[in-house]
Design a protein around this motif. Sequence first.
Motif, PDB file in Angstrom:
ATOM      1  N   ALA A 155      -2.108   0.400  -8.976  1.00  0.00           N
ATOM      2  CA  ALA A 155      -2.350  -0.665  -7.998  1.00  0.00           C
ATOM      3  C   ALA A 155      -1.776  -1.977  -8.527  1.00  0.00           C
ATOM      4  O   ALA A 155      -1.101  -2.714  -7.806  1.00  0.00           O
TER       5      ALA A 155
ATOM      6  N   GLN B 114       0.841  -1.216   0.000  1.00  0.00           N
ATOM      7  CA  GLN B 114       0.000   0.000   0.000  1.00  0.00           C
ATOM      8  C   GLN B 114       0.866   1.251   0.000  1.00  0.00           C
ATOM      9  O   GLN B 114       0.607   2.210  -0.718  1.00  0.00           O
TER      10      GLN B 114
ATOM     11  N   ALA C 244      -6.005  -0.701  -2.434  1.00  0.00           N
ATOM     12  CA  ALA C 244      -5.404   0.550  -2.914  1.00  0.00           C
ATOM     13  C   ALA C 244      -6.282   1.744  -2.514  1.00  0.00           C
ATOM     14  O   ALA C 244      -5.804   2.736  -1.960  1.00  0.00           O
TER      15      ALA C 244
ATOM     16  N   PHE D  82       2.358   1.828  -3.350  1.00  0.00           N
ATOM     17  CA  PHE D  82       1.323   2.351  -4.257  1.00  0.00           C
ATOM     18  C   PHE D  82       1.111   3.862  -4.035  1.00  0.00           C
ATOM     19  O   PHE D  82       1.153   4.662  -4.970  1.00  0.00           O
TER      20      PHE D  82
END
Length: 501
Positions: free
Chosen positions: A457, A429, A467, A432
Amino acid sequence: MHWADTIAEKLVERGEPVIETGTSISGIPHIGNASDVIRGDAVKRALENKDVSARLIWVADDSDPFRSVPGGMQELKDELGKPVYDVREGSFLKKYRDNFVNELKEFGVEPEIHSGTELYRSCGLCDEIKIAFEKREKIVEILNKFRNNKLPDDYVPWSPVCRGCGKISTPRVTGVDGYKVSYVCEDIELKGGKVGGCDYEGVSDALKGEGKLPWRVEWPARWHHFKVTCEPFGKDHAAAGGSYDTCKIISKEIFGWRAPEPVIYEFLTINGAKISSSAGNVITLSDWKRIAEPEVLRYFMFKKLNKQRDIDLSKIPNITDEYDNTEKAFLENGEKDATRMFELAQVREKPRFCGIPYTLCAVLSQIIPDFDEKTIVERVKESGYEVKDGDSLMQRVKAASEWVNEGYAPEYLKFELSEGKLTGLSEKQKKFLMKIPGELNVKWTPQTFHKRIYELAREADLDPKEAFKAIYQTLIGKDKGPKAAIFLLSLDKEFLKSRFT
Ligand SMILES: [Zn+2]
């Protein structure tokens, strides 16, 4: 063809269009009460577009009895049974009527204003009253065709106002001589409770307007008086054997006037329930204007008439989006029906353009303090939209802000930007999110950026759901929020850089 244009064509054939609307004012006039006059205005506009001038009349049905006390006004209980016009020496009516008329103006509707009571008291309806009294046997015959509970042969079509106590609900007619009606004032049960009579025995002079005609005679009497050729009204009057059916016959056979072309519409509900002042399920035109644009309500009312419509205040963004589609059609010379809807919905002659999604405005109102116009315009452009008119944009942002603050917005659209660094996120995460600031130097639209978020993502080997969660958790501390693409584009780039690293 739009219904207003279809009706306008019929009215042109008949000649000299006069559109009548009316509202009984027994409490704060609400959005449902505005239905006929706003729709009447659409017909007037449609006629004007054909270079035919038309009168739009609005009559306050203020000679009706004050039947129930509006919530929070218990001090008016002793006024029950009086004509609404006379409640508190007219101050009650004046306040609500004037307010309603001003509200209508802000929605682009400026009818000729009349008072039902003043019409009687100035002998405006004397011709019709004389006819009604002379032909009362025929009236009884017509009315009785529609009644289970038959009227007696000696029925007098007149409700006197008691000279003793000023009430119109309590006098019982005992006889008639010419246009003078004798009565005795007796107790009666109304919606709002028992109304005491004062035992006064007197005479009401109909030609001096000391009372009123019953509704099913009054309505056609007015049609004849104003030469009405069109009347919008709710479905309740349109039922078989309902007041329109009866009044149509009385109009023709008693007053010799062809009944107006009806514009029948289905009811409006609010949040799925009947509009009701006593239950507090009411919104006024001013309430609407605080959270949405008048043009959007006009648009809403000008949709097909034969469908029951619900005003769900949490769905203002959806209705506004629909309206914006008509604006788009208008600007791009698109579909004819949509273009026409946009024209009719305009409050002013010169169209007003906005086209910025209501939800984006709701988001901006929460991230830019003090409605700073320069920053708002900048962010709207960054979000991929063209600002056509700064004033219209600001009006929408302020309305959306009220909408959020008054609690109509769904939970995910209400937020506060949270401070702090990335915490509680997985490595994927974080990876991202860190990619996002670097993407923002490109010109995106919400659609292209939405796709790009999915790509990012994927590149981070992250489930899209995770995401989006990362975005919302980091920015607003929630799992859900405004549409991610539009939300990210609307935020300050430096701010995002600082949050996502
Ligand atoms: Zn009385």
